[in-house]
Design an enzyme around this catalytic site. Structure first.
Site, PDB file in Angstrom:
ATOM      1  CG  LEU A   1      87.137  32.368   3.139  1.00  0.00           C
ATOM      2  CD1 LEU A   1      86.286  31.163   2.780  1.00  0.00           C
ATOM      3  CD2 LEU A   1      88.111  32.686   2.018  1.00  0.00           C
TER       4      LEU A   1
ATOM      5  CD1 TRP B   1      91.293  44.056  -3.743  1.00  0.00           C
ATOM      6  CD2 TRP B   1      90.782  45.726  -2.348  1.00  0.00           C
ATOM      7  NE1 TRP B   1      89.926  44.161  -3.683  1.00  0.00           N
ATOM      8  CE2 TRP B   1      89.587  45.179  -2.843  1.00  0.00           C
ATOM      9  CE3 TRP B   1      90.704  46.800  -1.453  1.00  0.00           C
ATOM     10  CZ2 TRP B   1      88.327  45.651  -2.458  1.00  0.00           C
ATOM     11  CZ3 TRP B   1      89.451  47.264  -1.073  1.00  0.00           C
ATOM     12  CH2 TRP B   1      88.286  46.702  -1.575  1.00  0.00           C
ATOM     13  CG  ASN B   2      90.877  44.252   2.970  1.00  0.00           C
ATOM     14  OD1 ASN B   2      91.721  43.413   2.648  1.00  0.00           O
ATOM     15  ND2 ASN B   2      89.992  44.018   3.905  1.00  0.00           N
TER      16      ASN B   2
ATOM     17  CE  LYS C   1      97.217  36.753  -6.888  1.00  0.00           C
ATOM     18  NZ  LYS C   1      97.193  38.210  -7.161  1.00  0.00           N
TER      19      LYS C   1
ATOM     20  CD  GLU D   1      95.733  34.555   8.218  1.00  0.00           C
ATOM     21  OE1 GLU D   1      95.094  35.611   8.189  1.00  0.00           O
ATOM     22  OE2 GLU D   1      96.623  34.257   7.396  1.00  0.00           O
TER      23      GLU D   1
ATOM     24  CB  CYS E   1      87.163  40.566   6.701  1.00  0.00           C
ATOM     25  SG  CYS E   1      88.534  40.706   7.841  1.00  0.00           S
TER      26      CYS E   1
HETATM   27  P1  NDP Z   1      89.442  38.186  -3.869  1.00  0.00           P
HETATM   28  O1  NDP Z   1      88.963  36.878  -3.389  1.00  0.00           O
HETATM   29  O2  NDP Z   1      88.877  38.731  -5.124  1.00  0.00           O
HETATM   30  O3  NDP Z   1      91.016  38.191  -4.084  1.00  0.00           O
HETATM   31  C1  NDP Z   1      91.924  37.864  -3.057  1.00  0.00           C
HETATM   32  C2  NDP Z   1      93.225  37.398  -3.673  1.00  0.00           C
HETATM   33  O4  NDP Z   1      93.007  36.170  -4.375  1.00  0.00           O
HETATM   34  C3  NDP Z   1      93.818  38.357  -4.695  1.00  0.00           C
HETATM   35  O5  NDP Z   1      95.232  38.303  -4.611  1.00  0.00           O
HETATM   36  C4  NDP Z   1      93.321  37.774  -6.006  1.00  0.00           C
HETATM   37  O6  NDP Z   1      94.102  38.159  -7.108  1.00  0.00           O
HETATM   38  C5  NDP Z   1      93.433  36.285  -5.719  1.00  0.00           C
HETATM   39  N1  NDP Z   1      92.572  35.428  -6.523  1.00  0.00           N
HETATM   40  C6  NDP Z   1      91.401  35.735  -7.135  1.00  0.00           C
HETATM   41  N2  NDP Z   1      90.897  34.659  -7.759  1.00  0.00           N
HETATM   42  C7  NDP Z   1      91.771  33.636  -7.548  1.00  0.00           C
HETATM   43  C8  NDP Z   1      91.808  32.275  -7.925  1.00  0.00           C
HETATM   44  N3  NDP Z   1      90.840  31.729  -8.666  1.00  0.00           N
HETATM   45  N4  NDP Z   1      92.851  31.514  -7.530  1.00  0.00           N
HETATM   46  C9  NDP Z   1      93.836  32.043  -6.777  1.00  0.00           C
HETATM   47  N5  NDP Z   1      93.852  33.338  -6.382  1.00  0.00           N
HETATM   48  C10 NDP Z   1      92.830  34.118  -6.752  1.00  0.00           C
HETATM   49  O7  NDP Z   1      89.231  39.195  -2.654  1.00  0.00           O
HETATM   50  P2  NDP Z   1      89.442  40.769  -2.630  1.00  0.00           P
HETATM   51  O8  NDP Z   1      90.841  41.094  -3.042  1.00  0.00           O
HETATM   52  O9  NDP Z   1      88.319  41.416  -3.348  1.00  0.00           O
HETATM   53  O10 NDP Z   1      89.371  41.075  -1.061  1.00  0.00           O
HETATM   54  C11 NDP Z   1      88.199  41.352  -0.386  1.00  0.00           C
HETATM   55  C12 NDP Z   1      87.681  40.116   0.333  1.00  0.00           C
HETATM   56  O11 NDP Z   1      88.634  39.666   1.299  1.00  0.00           O
HETATM   57  C13 NDP Z   1      86.415  40.372   1.118  1.00  0.00           C
HETATM   58  O12 NDP Z   1      85.502  39.331   0.911  1.00  0.00           O
HETATM   59  C14 NDP Z   1      86.884  40.390   2.559  1.00  0.00           C
HETATM   60  O13 NDP Z   1      85.897  40.070   3.494  1.00  0.00           O
HETATM   61  C15 NDP Z   1      87.961  39.360   2.516  1.00  0.00           C
HETATM   62  N6  NDP Z   1      88.834  39.515   3.676  1.00  0.00           N
HETATM   63  C16 NDP Z   1      88.799  38.560   4.682  1.00  0.00           C
HETATM   64  C17 NDP Z   1      89.559  38.714   5.831  1.00  0.00           C
HETATM   65  C18 NDP Z   1      89.557  37.692   6.922  1.00  0.00           C
HETATM   66  O14 NDP Z   1      90.492  37.696   7.737  1.00  0.00           O
HETATM   67  N7  NDP Z   1      88.587  36.811   7.017  1.00  0.00           N
HETATM   68  C19 NDP Z   1      90.403  39.906   6.025  1.00  0.00           C
HETATM   69  C20 NDP Z   1      90.345  40.835   4.921  1.00  0.00           C
HETATM   70  C21 NDP Z   1      89.586  40.622   3.782  1.00  0.00           C
HETATM   71  P3  NDP Z   1      93.765  39.564  -7.851  1.00  0.00           P
HETATM   72  O15 NDP Z   1      94.072  40.645  -6.914  1.00  0.00           O
HETATM   73  O16 NDP Z   1      94.676  39.588  -8.986  1.00  0.00           O
HETATM   74  O17 NDP Z   1      92.328  39.502  -8.226  1.00  0.00           O
END
Ligand code: NDP
Length: 479
Positions: free
Chosen positions: A249, A149-150, A173, A459, A282
């Protein structure tokens, strides 16, 4: 009230269970929209549509695939203001930042439209006169793309654009917290002429909708950005059926300020990268290590930079908006409190802003902390909030050791004017990206990926396209 539906096989539909997810404005905590929630059957239909369309889209000539991406980019450009406003309302970021995110997403579509035509093969010499060996690259198959969501629009585009350019079909998704702008943005691809079923969108909780999607046997590849723990869950799910994965991540990014650095420039950059998007990035600066001789000057400059940041509703377009979720705000305050209890000193911020306009909403004044050590959560866990802990070092070796003392390895930043220090630090830091005298974020021409627990694969750039392609060796024998 804004509303988005699921996109299955070229048609926008409600979920078959007629369930909806509410979307909040984080500056007012009021409901501003809703998104259709997919049932397990909806997810299956979306994947089956992607599977059925794969032979058509993967055999569509690259120039025709590129034309669709370019047209979608043009459509999104014509809706830039509307998309940015929606993104600001649901995510909280200032309007100019939302516009920047939409522009960068358009840039990804345009870049991969160009790359679609550069999916080259190879001819490898053989040692038999009657044999020829050709290597071609082919799309991996239907892809599941899941984003956080960020940066909800951008981070899904970083998957959708290369996957479609490669000839893959997809089910995307979006995140449940911010599903509106990204779903509207993706609709541009359908309007641009993408065949029905080539891109499907399912909405709903990660633990149900996301899980069903990644476990579906017809999915061949998962592109995911989110938390490291979720990435682990997805990696385990992908083992079943041996699906390909790219995982972007969490991070815990250090910024090092060496004795010869321009302290004011470093402090300005640190304040920008630590607090932009309320630290919900991130690659945010999460830990700052300053040479002991510069510490006081650096902290003074950093506090000055932070004090200048104006906070308000995203729609007011100041420097900082609210945090996106109540949980994020509470976690950030908990990290600050824990550090304080262990002896850290909060030299600026770390509290809710005063005034009637901040009575509602997830607002927080960014915090600058000193007297910090590695026992505190702010240095070990991803706060994902506007907190900048400042620590000191005496030697180069100590600085590198402290910076690498983390399970994460996404980005590291170095401020120095000494070439040797810059090069040696860049080589020794355990991160997929190292910024020297700058804190620029991910940009489409350059590879972006995490080391250690920050991810798998890359990416962006032409390397990002490879993640959606498989190599095939064709060995030809003739008489
Ligand atoms: P989450 O891991 O909670 O969620 C990310 C997505 O995965 C959402 O769409 C979520 O759905 C979905 N999801 C959650 N659980 C599952 C599952 N078991 N199986 C499949 N899909 C699932 O992350 P956040 O949304 O809280 O985002 C913040 C995180 O993202 C931080 O850790 C940040 O560092 C990382 N990030 C990494 C980046 C990178 O390039 N390395 C860039 C930006 C962010 P739902 O929304 O419905 O929960």
């Amino acid at each position: 009230m804004e509303q988005v539906q699921l996109l299955i096989d070229g048609t926008f539909v409600d979920g078959e269970d007629h369930r909806w997810i509410e979307v909040l404005d984080p500056s007012s905590e009021e409901v501003i929209g809703r998104a259709a929630e997919a049932s397990p059957g909806d997810v299956d239909r979306a994947v089956e549509a992607a599977h059925r369309t794969f032979p058509t889209w993967s055999q569509t000539p690259p120039s025709a695939r590129a034309a669709v991406l370019r047209k979608a980019a043009a459509l999104a450009s014509s809706r830039l203001d509307e998309l940015a406003r929606l993104l600001t309302l649901e995510q909280g970021k200032p309007l100019k930042e939302a516009k920047g995110e939409i522009r960068a997403s358009i840039d990804a579509l345009e870049y991969y439209a160009e790359e679609a035509r550069r999916i080259y093969g190879e001819t490898i010499p053989t040692d038999q006169a009657n044999r020829r060996s050709i290597v071609i690259r082919q799309p991996v198959g239907p892809v599941a793309a899941i984003g956080p969501w960020n940066y909800p629009v951008l981070l899904l585009c970083w998957k959708v654009a290369p996957a479609l350019a490669a000839g893959c079909t997809m089910v995307a998704k979006p995140p449940s917290v911010t599903p509106l702008a990204v779903t509207r943005f993706l609709a541009c691809l359908i309007e641009a002429g993408l065949p029905a079923g080539a891109l499907n969108v399912v909405l709903g909780p990660g633990r149900t909708v996301g899980e069903r999607l990644v476990r579906h046997p017809l999915i061949r590849k998962i592109g995911f950005t989110g938390e490291t723990r979720t990435g682990e869950t997805i990696m385990k799910a992908a083992a079943e059926g041996m699906k390909r994965i790219s995982l972007e991540l969490g991070g815990h990014c250090p910024l090092l300020v060496f004795p010869d650095a321009d302290v004011e420039a470093a402090a300005k950059a640190a304040a920008y990268r630590a607090f932009r998007n309320m630290g919900q990035i991130c690659n945010a600066v999460n830990r700052i290590y300053v040479h002991r001789a510069l510490h006081d000057r650096f902290v003074e400059a950093m506090v000055e930079e932070t004090r200048r940041l104006r906070i308000g509703r995203g729609i007011d377009d100041l420097d900082l908006g609210p945090m996106t979720t109540r949980e994020g705000l509470e976690k950030t305050m908990d990290h600050i409190e824990e550090a304080r209890a262990k002896g850290a000193r909060v030299v600026y911020g770390g509290h809710r802003p005063a005034g009637a306009s901040f009575e509602k909403g997830y607002f927080l004044v960014p915090a600058v902390l000193v007297n910090v050590d590695h026992s505190m959560k702010v240095t070990r866990e991803e706060t994902f909030g506007p907190v900048a802990p400042v620590m000191t070092f005496d030697t180069f070796e100590e600085a590198i050791g402290l910076a690498n003392d983390t399970p994460y390895g996404l980005v590291a930043y170095v401020f120095t004017n000494d070439l040797k220090t810059a090069l040696l630090a860049a080589e020794r830091l355990e991160a997929g990206t190292v910024g020297i005298n700058n804190v620029a974020g991910g940009e489409v021409p350059f590879p972006y990926g995490g080391w250690k627990e920050s991810g798998l694969g890359v990416e962006l750039s032409h390397h990002g396209l490879e993640e959606y392609l498989l190599l095939k060796h064709i060995r030809i024998e003739f008489k």
